[in-house]
Design a protein around this motif. Structure first.
Motif, PDB file in Angstrom:
ATOM      1  N   LEU A 127       2.881  -5.023  16.245  1.00 47.07           N
ATOM      2  CA  LEU A 127       2.242  -4.247  15.187  1.00 47.07           C
ATOM      3  C   LEU A 127       0.963  -4.904  14.675  1.00 47.07           C
ATOM      4  N   GLU A 128       0.886  -6.216  14.762  1.00 51.39           N
ATOM      5  CA  GLU A 128      -0.318  -6.913  14.298  1.00 51.39           C
ATOM      6  C   GLU A 128      -1.555  -6.512  15.105  1.00 51.39           C
ATOM      7  N   LEU A 129      -1.332  -6.065  16.340  1.00 55.17           N
ATOM      8  CA  LEU A 129      -2.438  -5.671  17.208  1.00 55.17           C
ATOM      9  C   LEU A 129      -2.650  -4.167  17.227  1.00 55.17           C
ATOM     10  N   PRO A 135      -0.600   6.902   9.569  1.00 58.62           N
ATOM     11  CA  PRO A 135       0.111   5.841   8.844  1.00 58.62           C
ATOM     12  C   PRO A 135       1.378   5.422   9.574  1.00 58.62           C
ATOM     13  N   ARG A 136       1.761   4.170   9.371  1.00 54.47           N
ATOM     14  CA  ARG A 136       3.005   3.650   9.956  1.00 54.47           C
ATOM     15  C   ARG A 136       3.381   2.366   9.242  1.00 54.47           C
ATOM     16  N   LEU A 137       4.664   2.064   9.284  1.00 55.17           N
ATOM     17  CA  LEU A 137       5.172   0.834   8.682  1.00 55.17           C
ATOM     18  C   LEU A 137       5.799  -0.099   9.711  1.00 55.17           C
ATOM     19  N   GLY A 138       5.968   0.394  10.937  1.00 57.37           N
ATOM     20  CA  GLY A 138       6.605  -0.443  11.938  1.00 57.37           C
ATOM     21  C   GLY A 138       6.294  -0.008  13.346  1.00 57.37           C
ATOM     22  N   VAL A 139       6.600  -0.884  14.303  1.00 60.68           N
ATOM     23  CA  VAL A 139       6.502  -0.534  15.721  1.00 60.68           C
ATOM     24  C   VAL A 139       7.383   0.688  15.981  1.00 60.68           C
ATOM     25  N   VAL A 140       8.654   0.578  15.633  1.00 57.65           N
ATOM     26  CA  VAL A 140       9.556   1.734  15.604  1.00 57.65           C
ATOM     27  C   VAL A 140       9.452   2.255  14.175  1.00 57.65           C
ATOM     28  N   TRP A 210      -0.778  -5.489   9.947  1.00 56.35           N
ATOM     29  CA  TRP A 210       0.164  -5.516   8.819  1.00 56.35           C
ATOM     30  C   TRP A 210      -0.495  -6.279   7.686  1.00 56.35           C
ATOM     31  N   ASP A 211      -0.718  -5.636   6.549  1.00 55.10           N
ATOM     32  CA  ASP A 211      -1.379  -6.326   5.445  1.00 55.10           C
ATOM     33  C   ASP A 211      -0.597  -6.221   4.139  1.00 55.10           C
ATOM     34  N   MET A 212       0.703  -5.921   4.260  1.00 56.09           N
ATOM     35  CA  MET A 212       1.551  -5.827   3.079  1.00 56.09           C
ATOM     36  C   MET A 212       2.393  -7.095   2.946  1.00 56.09           C
ATOM     37  N   PRO A 213       3.083  -7.254   1.818  1.00 54.91           N
ATOM     38  CA  PRO A 213       3.889  -8.470   1.627  1.00 54.91           C
ATOM     39  C   PRO A 213       4.941  -8.642   2.719  1.00 54.91           C
ATOM     40  N   GLU A 214       5.207  -9.882   3.077  1.00 51.73           N
ATOM     41  CA  GLU A 214       6.206 -10.161   4.098  1.00 51.73           C
ATOM     42  C   GLU A 214       7.610 -10.285   3.515  1.00 51.73           C
ATOM     43  N   VAL A 215       7.713 -10.319   2.190  1.00 53.32           N
ATOM     44  CA  VAL A 215       9.014 -10.304   1.530  1.00 53.32           C
ATOM     45  C   VAL A 215       9.078  -9.040   0.678  1.00 53.32           C
ATOM     46  N   LEU A 216      10.035  -8.183   0.968  1.00 53.15           N
ATOM     47  CA  LEU A 216      10.139  -6.900   0.276  1.00 53.15           C
ATOM     48  C   LEU A 216      10.677  -7.083  -1.135  1.00 53.15           C
ATOM     49  N   ARG A 229       5.853  -9.520  10.893  1.00 50.55           N
ATOM     50  CA  ARG A 229       4.542  -8.874  10.998  1.00 50.55           C
ATOM     51  C   ARG A 229       4.364  -8.179  12.348  1.00 50.55           C
ATOM     52  N   ALA A 230       5.090  -8.631  13.349  1.00 47.14           N
ATOM     53  CA  ALA A 230       4.975  -8.043  14.683  1.00 47.14           C
ATOM     54  C   ALA A 230       5.794  -6.763  14.818  1.00 47.14           C
TER      55      ALA A 230
END
Length: 345
Positions: A127-129, A135-140, A210-216, A229-230
């Protein structure tokens, strides 16, 4: 090349979790493997799964995902819709549901096919690439289950929750449940809004990396609160049939497209049960991406007319819209033809 994962035998703990809360069949539903032949099972109790993956340009990755889908011929891809500008693909999968003699769900071949495709997607896509105009939040990004034929929404929700547990735990991605799969029936659009799904992070009209927080801040329904992030986040839900209908606008004015989308949507005071997004779509156009939550109540023709009227007020031309999938009736027909063809060889 991505490796394809075939899951290990289900643990005792997982089996216990799967048995807990299983929907019991209505009394008139008498299908079970002991009293009906396999052909009748395949034709009567059907489950549809739409799998949306954030990729459409990397053919090696898509080939890997589709090879995973073919590992079990009992599940078939009845439709594939990919969009290069959005860099997104949607697979429509169909298989049957098996019950025991008391009417409880045993399994569907769709479960393993879905896990194999998800594994392949995570192996092949980072996802980083990723960069695209959707819009999307994940690879899946999204997995939604729909009941077909004589299956029930309750059964679709059960499979959605099992998929969420499997994917969240095995692949260590946060999973958020929605609609009938959520304990309180929380809608998809509300969860997405809370997670920042609709906010572009590149050029004001696209999504990159991915530019959002890594801890939800909010605990997911399954999986960790830490985000890879991937891989990102995945949404999994169950709902009655929803139609996806996109309307091209011959203009690159994304602000105008967003105004039109907002005015047409139920949230903006427009058409009930209609959700919309105004999206950049290539170098010379934008689109109104529409989700028709009750297509038999508010259909594509009505949405098309409304968009055309509003676009005319903006001095913009509109092209005829298009569905991204078949109707439920056509999907069942295609599934039965594909299954019959496979069995005749």
């Amino acid at each position: 090349m991505a490796s394809i994962y075939i899951s290990a035998p289900i643990s005792r703990e997982t089996k216990a979790k799967q048995q807990k809360g299983k929907p019991r069949r209505r009394e008139e539903m008498d299908l079970n493997p002991g009293c009906k032949d396999k052909k009748s099972i395949k034709q009567s109790m059907l489950l549809c799964c739409k799998l949306y993956i954030s990729e459409s340009r990397n053919h090696t990755a898509l080939d890997s995902i589709e090879r995973a889908a073919r590992l079990d011929g009992e599940t078939v891809i009845v439709n594939k819709f990919q969009d290069r500008a959005y860099n997104r693909i949607g697979y429509t999968l169909v298989s049957y549901i098996v019950h025991d003699s008391t009417g409880n769900i045993i399994y569907s071949p769709l479960q393993q096919t879905l896990l194999s495709m998800v594994e392949a997607a995570y192996e092949a896509i980072n996802l980083e690439l990723h960069h695209g105009a959707h819009p999307r939040l994940g690879v899946v990004d999204d997995i939604v289950f729909h009941p077909l034929a004589r299956a029930s929404l309750e059964e679709a929700a059960w499979f959605a929750k099992m998929a969420a547990a499997d994917i969240g735990n095995k692949f260590q991605v946060p999973v958020f449940l929605y609609d009938a799969a959520h304990p309180m029936g929380k809608p998809l659009d509300i969860i997405r809004r809370e997670l920042g799904y609709y906010r572009p992070n590149f050029m004001g009209n696209q999504w990159s990396g991915w530019d959002m927080p890594e801890v939800l801040s909010e605990k997911p329904d399954e999986g960790p609160t830490m985000v890879s992030r991937a891989r990102g986040i995945v949404m999994i839900g169950a709902r009655p049939w929803v139609s996806m209908y996109n309307i091209p606008i011959v203009s690159t004015d994304i602000s105008a497209a967003r105004r039109i989308a907002r005015t047409v949507s139920a949230r903006g005071g427009g058409l009930p049960t209609v959700q919309t997004l105004g999206l950049f779509h290539g170098e010379d156009s934008t689109e109104i991406a529409c989700m028709l939550l009750e297509p038999n109540r508010i259909g594509a023709d009505r949405v098309q007319n409304q968009v055309e009227m509003l676009a005319a007020q903006e001095g913009l031309d509109v092209e005829k819209g298009y569905f991204t999938d078949f109707s439920p009736e056509m999907i069942i027909e295609k599934y039965l033809k594909l299954i019959s063809g496979a069995e005749s060889h």
